[in-house]
Design an enzyme around this catalytic site. Structure first.
Site, PDB file in Angstrom:
ATOM      1  CG  ASP A 161      -3.091   4.993  -4.266  1.00 26.88           C
ATOM      2  OD1 ASP A 161      -2.437   4.927  -3.204  1.00 26.88           O
ATOM      3  OD2 ASP A 161      -3.002   5.931  -5.081  1.00 26.88           O
TER       4      ASP A 161
ATOM      5  CG  HIS B 201      -2.219   0.709   1.002  1.00 27.14           C
ATOM      6  ND1 HIS B 201      -2.491   1.433  -0.135  1.00 27.14           N
ATOM      7  CD2 HIS B 201      -3.337   0.806   1.779  1.00 27.14           C
ATOM      8  CE1 HIS B 201      -3.699   1.945  -0.052  1.00 27.14           C
ATOM      9  NE2 HIS B 201      -4.235   1.586   1.098  1.00 27.14           N
TER      10      HIS B 201
END
Length: 366
Positions: free
Chosen positions: A341, A337
């Site tokens: 996204d 992450h």
């Protein structure tokens, strides 16, 4: 003069390993080219062969850690010892004559008495010994590969912000297409058409559609990769390894299946090289072969994503307002992450799902 058996150079970044197994015993005669021992490293298993013929003398035992250049034994050069000549066995002695039977003895009086011995009391059962703690556990040293796997998994958890998103795909169309093409595919290519080649092609299409996942992190830089070397996780007796299929976007389904089969054989025979396991941009792991229904795979650093496949189950789903039974597979995408996204991850997984549910598009490049 005896010839030293030394641990050879094993490739870039490999400095040593652990002796896994000697293939001969101390004092055995070995020939040139015989495989003497198997060495476990943190990447692959390597074999050390005899460079001379002679009698083997072992200095290091299985489980011992060694580094490049260590002497683990010697070969006393010379010809094989002659087989011992067996001495003739002596003739068996003639059997002795059986003794003549004794004449039946008559009792000296008219009345005979039969004495019945008094039964002895049964012995008391012995008390059960206290359980020994030694047989309740087995202590075994970690192999270099297992330690490497452990370090890498912990490192991935510590350095990457791992998040997993899920979806499911209907396997009906890919199963039907595979069944229809299987006989002709095997006859032409000599290998079976499996599900993995479909998923490799689907991942390549998804990476092209969402290039933000085809990246790796180096320090404070994001490195974008414009090639498609896909790792396929394979479980072996030594642990989990991930051979890499190079330029998967340029290969046919048959070439991918041949590569997978070749890597599986090399892994079984302990012939994988370090170069077979490095440089992948994305990994696919199939826990479904072991019956897994759902999991959260851990990314393989420095990659930014891994796709988890799972077992196929017949489940009721809604199609055009009707409940039908379809072969369904859960999919899991774990991603870093820090650089990927949520929108990109979900888009990637939906693209994989679409390719699997409409496999004919991949065959024609649509």
């Amino acid at each position: 003069m005896p010839l030293d058996i030394k641990i050879p150079a094993l490739g870039e970044s490999v400095t040593g390993g652990q002796i896994a197994k000697w293939h001969f015993k101390n004092g055995d005669f070995v020939k040139v080219g015989d495989i003497l021992l198997t060495l476990e490293t943190d990447k692959v298993a390597a074999e050390v062969t005899a460079e001379a013929a002679g009698t083997l003398s072992i200095a290091k035992q299985p489980g011992d850690d060694v580094v490049i250049g260590d002497v683990v034994g010697q070969i006393a050069e010379g010809a094989a010892p002659a087989a011992p000549v067996e001495a003739p066995k002596p003739a068996a002695p003639a059997p002795a004559a059986a003794p003549a039977p004794k004449a039946e003895e008559k009792p000296t009086n008219i009345t005979e008495f039969k004495v019945v011995p008094k039964p002895e009391p049964a012995p008391e059962p012995a008390a059960k010994p206290a359980p020994s703690p030694e047989g309740r556990i087995t202590r075994k040293k970690m192999t270099p590969l297992r330690k490497k796997i452990a370090d890498q998994l912990v490192s991935a958890q510590k350095t990457a912000a791992i998040l997993t998103t899920f979806n499911e795909c209907d396997m009906s169309n890919v199963m039907a297409l595979r069944s229809k093409l299987q006989d002709a595919f095997v006859a032409k290519n000599g290998v079976k058409l499996g599900f993995m080649s479909f998923f490799i092609k689907a991942v390549v299409e998804a990476l092209k559609a969402v290039p933000q996942i085809n990246v790796r992190v180096e320090g404070d830089e994001i490195v974008h990769q414009h090639y498609y070397d896909i790792g396929v996780a394979v479980g072996t007796e030594r642990g989990l390894i991930v051979p890499v299929l190079r330029d998967a976007d340029q290969k046919s389904f048959a070439e991918l299946e041949q590569d997978i089969l070749g890597y599986a054989k090399k892994a079984k025979d302990g012939k994988l090289q370090v170069s077979d396991l490095t440089g992948g941009v994305f990994t696919i792991s199939n826990g479904g072969v072991y019956g897994s229904l759902l999991s959260t795979p851990i990314i393989n650093p420095p990659q930014s994503g891994i796709l988890g496949m799972h077992s196929i189950q017949q489940r009721p789903i809604a199609v055009d307002g009707q409940v039908v039974i379809r072969p369904m597979m859960n999919l899991a995408l774990s991603y870093d992450h820090r650089v990927v996204d949520g929108k990109e991850a979900v888009t990637f997984l939906i693209r994989v799902k679409d390719c699997i549910e409409n496999p004919a598009r991949m065959l024609v490049g649509a």
